[in-house]
Scaffold this active site. Structure first.
Site, PDB file in Angstrom:
ATOM      1  N   HIS A 118     -74.608 -24.285 108.422  1.00  0.00           N
ATOM      2  CA  HIS A 118     -74.020 -24.506 106.966  1.00  0.00           C
ATOM      3  C   HIS A 118     -72.767 -25.820 107.097  1.00  0.00           C
ATOM      4  CE1 HIS A 118     -73.381 -23.258 103.191  1.00  0.00           C
ATOM      5  NE2 HIS A 118     -73.040 -24.280 103.317  1.00  0.00           N
TER       6      HIS A 118
ATOM      7  N   GLU B  81     -78.220 -25.833 105.546  1.00  0.00           N
ATOM      8  CA  GLU B  81     -77.495 -24.924 104.160  1.00  0.00           C
ATOM      9  C   GLU B  81     -76.355 -25.909 104.277  1.00  0.00           C
ATOM     10  OE1 GLU B  81     -78.341 -19.642 104.593  1.00  0.00           O
ATOM     11  OE2 GLU B  81     -76.001 -21.000 105.380  1.00  0.00           O
TER      12      GLU B  81
ATOM     13  N   HIS C  28     -76.748 -13.157 103.526  1.00  0.00           N
ATOM     14  CA  HIS C  28     -76.022 -12.726 102.959  1.00  0.00           C
ATOM     15  C   HIS C  28     -75.588 -11.938 102.887  1.00  0.00           C
ATOM     16  CE1 HIS C  28     -71.986 -14.701 102.215  1.00  0.00           C
ATOM     17  NE2 HIS C  28     -71.177 -13.472 101.584  1.00  0.00           N
TER      18      HIS C  28
END
Length: 243
Positions: free
Chosen positions: A43, A74, A195
């Site tokens: 990410h 991401e 997450h």
């Protein structure tokens, strides 16, 4: 079996704290795949505080050496540089996340109703480049249902709420996710999740969401690796996904 994609951002955070190339982020990606991970997630953020854009390009080069492995990038598509990177690298999957540049970590999903037209445009751009698209969403049934109209291939369920409440009441914690997953499946959407998933809560989540295709896990997995070793921990998390 649900696939495990290892997010290696935290390895890059450690490297960047001292400069140089220790730990070696590229080697970490290679090792995660060699130890049994199904893919690598990164990410990158505009300030490159962990994964650098150059890391993304380097990692994309090693993925083809592992049969069946996938690269998942991401990020927020409203950052022009991010979109340019994704279209240049062409990962197997891009996960679109509506985080702000200064956010410590992602903390909410897309409003697929209010942002439908924007999402339709950026998703079409990615899919026209041959990239599978997943969008980060909260476990809210009408938000998940509206995701179908964006053209996305998959959703990624934001699982912080589940993780935060798991130890108090796991059945209650997962209930909204079961409902959201049912809506996703009814609308022909693939289901990812991520997450704050960890060794304690992952197996129950995977058992509760039979259609779960992929989880991306970084912070907990890398933290566990400090105690148990990276090879051992990748296998521990894979075992959690055998349901």
């Amino acid at each position: 079996m649900t696939k495990l994609s290892v997010n290696i951002n935290k390895i890059a955070t450690l490297r960047n704290s001292r400069g140089g190339n220790n730990p070696d982020v590229l080697q970490a990606a290679i090792d995660c795949l060699r130890f049994g991970a199904d893919g690598i997630t990164v990410h990158p953020r505009p300030d490159e505080r962990h994964i650098r854009y150059s890391d993304v390009r380097d990692i994309s080069g090693i993925i083809p050496g592992f049969a069946g492995a996938e690269f998942n990038i991401e990020g927020n598509p409203k950052e022009e540089k991010f979109v340019e990177l994704v279209l240049a690298v062409k990962p197997a999957q891009v996960t679109l996340v509506p985080d702000d540049p200064g956010q410590l970590t992602s903390n909410h999903g897309w409003d697929t109703i209010a942002e439908r037209e924007y999402l339709q445009q950026i998703i079409a751009t990615c899919k026209n480049a041959g990239i599978r698209v997943s969008i980060f969403v909260d476990p809210v049934e009408n938000i998940v249902a509206a995701a179908r109209l964006t053209g996305t291939d998959r959703i990624e369920l934001y699982t912080e709420g589940y993780a935060r409440n798991y130890s108090r009441n796991k059945e209650e914690a997962v209930a909204a996710y079961i409902k959201a997953a049912a809506v996703a499946s009814a609308n022909g959407l693939g289901i990812n999740a991520g997450h704050d998933l960890d060794r304690q809560n992952l197996k129950y989540f995977a058992q509760s969401i039979p259609a779960l295709l992929e989880v991306s896990i970084g912070h907990a997995l890398i933290s566990d690796a400090l105690y148990y070793g990276l090879e051992n921990v990748v296998q521990m998390y894979r075992r959690c996904l055998v349901v």
